[in-house]
Design a protein around this motif. Structure first.
Motif, PDB file in Angstrom:
ATOM      1  N   ASN A  67       0.842  -1.191   0.000  1.00 28.19           N
ATOM      2  CA  ASN A  67       0.000   0.000   0.000  1.00 28.19           C
ATOM      3  C   ASN A  67       0.885   1.252   0.000  1.00 28.19           C
ATOM      4  O   ASN A  67       1.552   1.548   0.997  1.00 28.19           O
ATOM      5  N   LEU A  68       0.905   1.958  -1.100  1.00 29.76           N
ATOM      6  CA  LEU A  68       1.749   3.149  -1.228  1.00 29.76           C
ATOM      7  C   LEU A  68       1.374   4.211  -0.205  1.00 29.76           C
ATOM      8  O   LEU A  68       2.254   4.858   0.382  1.00 29.76           O
ATOM      9  N   ASP A  69       0.089   4.410   0.015  1.00 27.31           N
ATOM     10  CA  ASP A  69      -0.358   5.456   0.936  1.00 27.31           C
ATOM     11  C   ASP A  69       0.176   5.243   2.353  1.00 27.31           C
ATOM     12  O   ASP A  69       0.584   6.192   3.025  1.00 27.31           O
ATOM     13  N   ASP A  70       0.179   3.983   2.801  1.00 26.88           N
ATOM     14  CA  ASP A  70       0.706   3.683   4.133  1.00 26.88           C
ATOM     15  C   ASP A  70       2.194   4.003   4.208  1.00 26.88           C
ATOM     16  O   ASP A  70       2.681   4.536   5.216  1.00 26.88           O
ATOM     17  N   GLY A  71       2.909   3.682   3.147  1.00 25.21           N
ATOM     18  CA  GLY A  71       4.343   3.959   3.122  1.00 25.21           C
ATOM     19  C   GLY A  71       4.648   5.443   3.135  1.00 25.21           C
ATOM     20  O   GLY A  71       5.595   5.889   3.796  1.00 25.21           O
ATOM     21  N   LEU A  72       3.836   6.235   2.439  1.00 24.13           N
ATOM     22  CA  LEU A  72       4.043   7.678   2.393  1.00 24.13           C
ATOM     23  C   LEU A  72       3.808   8.330   3.747  1.00 24.13           C
ATOM     24  O   LEU A  72       4.506   9.272   4.126  1.00 24.13           O
ATOM     25  N   LYS A  73       2.850   7.840   4.481  1.00 19.57           N
ATOM     26  CA  LYS A  73       2.522   8.426   5.782  1.00 19.57           C
ATOM     27  C   LYS A  73       3.647   8.255   6.792  1.00 19.57           C
ATOM     28  O   LYS A  73       3.847   9.124   7.648  1.00 19.57           O
ATOM     29  N   SER A  74       4.380   7.166   6.706  1.00 20.23           N
ATOM     30  CA  SER A  74       5.384   6.874   7.729  1.00 20.23           C
ATOM     31  C   SER A  74       6.819   7.207   7.317  1.00 20.23           C
ATOM     32  O   SER A  74       7.710   7.268   8.164  1.00 20.23           O
ATOM     33  N   CYS A  75       7.059   7.433   6.034  1.00 19.02           N
ATOM     34  CA  CYS A  75       8.450   7.595   5.581  1.00 19.02           C
ATOM     35  C   CYS A  75       9.013   8.970   5.916  1.00 19.02           C
ATOM     36  O   CYS A  75       8.298   9.973   5.956  1.00 19.02           O
ATOM     37  N   ASP A  76      10.321   8.992   6.154  1.00 20.04           N
ATOM     38  CA  ASP A  76      11.057  10.243   6.322  1.00 20.04           C
ATOM     39  C   ASP A  76      11.656  10.693   4.999  1.00 20.04           C
ATOM     40  O   ASP A  76      11.877  11.885   4.783  1.00 20.04           O
ATOM     41  N   TYR A  77      11.944   9.721   4.133  1.00 20.70           N
ATOM     42  CA  TYR A  77      12.488   9.990   2.810  1.00 20.70           C
ATOM     43  C   TYR A  77      11.698   9.181   1.782  1.00 20.70           C
ATOM     44  O   TYR A  77      11.398   8.005   2.007  1.00 20.70           O
ATOM     45  N   LEU A  78      11.382   9.813   0.665  1.00 17.90           N
ATOM     46  CA  LEU A  78      10.731   9.138  -0.451  1.00 17.90           C
ATOM     47  C   LEU A  78      11.641   9.257  -1.661  1.00 17.90           C
ATOM     48  O   LEU A  78      12.002  10.369  -2.056  1.00 17.90           O
ATOM     49  N   SER A  79      12.030   8.123  -2.232  1.00 18.22           N
ATOM     50  CA  SER A  79      12.914   8.146  -3.402  1.00 18.22           C
ATOM     51  C   SER A  79      12.220   7.439  -4.560  1.00 18.22           C
ATOM     52  O   SER A  79      11.859   6.266  -4.467  1.00 18.22           O
ATOM     53  N   LEU A  80      12.039   8.166  -5.663  1.00 17.92           N
ATOM     54  CA  LEU A  80      11.275   7.675  -6.803  1.00 17.92           C
ATOM     55  C   LEU A  80      12.187   7.181  -7.926  1.00 17.92           C
ATOM     56  O   LEU A  80      13.074   7.921  -8.368  1.00 17.92           O
ATOM     57  N   HIS A  81      11.927   5.965  -8.391  1.00 15.19           N
ATOM     58  CA  HIS A  81      12.747   5.367  -9.453  1.00 15.19           C
ATOM     59  C   HIS A  81      11.861   4.565 -10.400  1.00 15.19           C
ATOM     60  O   HIS A  81      12.029   3.363 -10.570  1.00 15.19           O
ATOM     61  N   ILE A  82      10.899   5.238 -11.017  1.00 14.06           N
ATOM     62  CA  ILE A  82       9.927   4.563 -11.874  1.00 14.06           C
ATOM     63  C   ILE A  82       9.758   5.338 -13.181  1.00 14.06           C
ATOM     64  O   ILE A  82      10.019   6.536 -13.242  1.00 14.06           O
ATOM     65  N   PRO A  83       9.323   4.656 -14.238  1.00  7.16           N
ATOM     66  CA  PRO A  83       9.097   5.341 -15.517  1.00  7.16           C
ATOM     67  C   PRO A  83       7.810   6.147 -15.480  1.00  7.16           C
ATOM     68  O   PRO A  83       6.923   5.906 -14.653  1.00  7.16           O
TER      69      PRO A  83
END
Length: 226
Positions: free
Chosen positions: A83-99
């Motif tokens: 679940n992306l939303d759950d990960g966004l709520k708790s993360c201190d850093y978000l690193s994007l590596h997608i097309p």
């Protein structure tokens, strides 16, 4: 970029060059990577390289990638989340590596930015359109997130709306965006001559903007194409 933003390297550098270090050093915010949580979105070659460096800082690494199995992510020391939303709520850093695809376009929008911590830092080394730029502008101005580091952007959005110089000046003043010039002119990120030509045109235009905006010069460093 994680280290640069967390330690406000660009801000410290600017203050030293302007001779204001003693006066303003106490106002500069810094963060620690140690024991923090990072969310890696996209677990390809770059994501797999990044996780090794994050583990070196004893960071907790969550990975969001529907196409990579839990077993493979675990082998690299990460934790797969569905679940992306759950990960966004708790993360201190978000690193994007997608097309950039129809599914990933504007994947990070206002509602997702608002769900993140106010101390969160976003690193985007994917395509610019993955983050909604208008929502990002608002998030930075309203201090919804701490900052962003990026090496690319969907620059046509800014050009077609005549918004480029305004947005650059605003970001420069916020001191919460790093490598903002490299966002538009890092030619090594592209593979064909047409993109390279466009990038050089952007670089020429940006030089004009810089020469005619003294405040922009004071607050922002820029890099020339390679």
């Amino acid at each position: 970029m994680m280290l640069s933003i967390s330690k406000s390297i660009s801000r410290y550098d600017n203050e030293v060059r302007l001779g204001n270090f003693k006066k303003n050093a106490s106002e500069i915010e810094t963060l620690e990577l140690f024991n923090k949580e990072v969310l890696i979105v996209g677990f390809g070659r770059i994501g797999k390289s990044l996780i090794k460096r994050c583990l070196g800082f004893e960071m907790k690494v969550n990975v969001y990638d529907p196409f990579v199995s839990k077993e493979i992510i675990s082998q690299f020391g990460g934790n797969k989340i569905d679940n992306l939303d759950d990960g966004l709520k708790s993360c201190d850093y978000l690193s994007l590596h997608i097309p950039l695809t129809e599914k990933t376009k504007n994947m990070i929008n206002g509602s997702k930015l608002n769900s993140m911590k106010k101390t969160a830092i976003i690193i985007n080394t994917s395509r610019g359109g993955i983050i909604n730029e208008i929502d990002l502008d608002n998030a930075l101005n309203e201090k919804i997130i701490f900052g962003i580091g990026a090496s690319i952007a969907s620059f046509l959005f800014f050009f077609l709306l005549g918004y480029l110089s305004k947005i650059l000046s605003k970001y420069a003043q916020s001191k919460k965006v790093w490598n903002i010039i490299n966002l538009f002119i890092s030619t090594d990120l592209y593979n064909n001559r047409d993109d390279l030509r466009i990038d050089v045109q952007l670089y020429t235009y940006l030089k004009y903007c810089i020469r005619n905006n003294t405040q922009y010069i004071r607050n922002t460093n820029y890099m020339t194409p390679r």
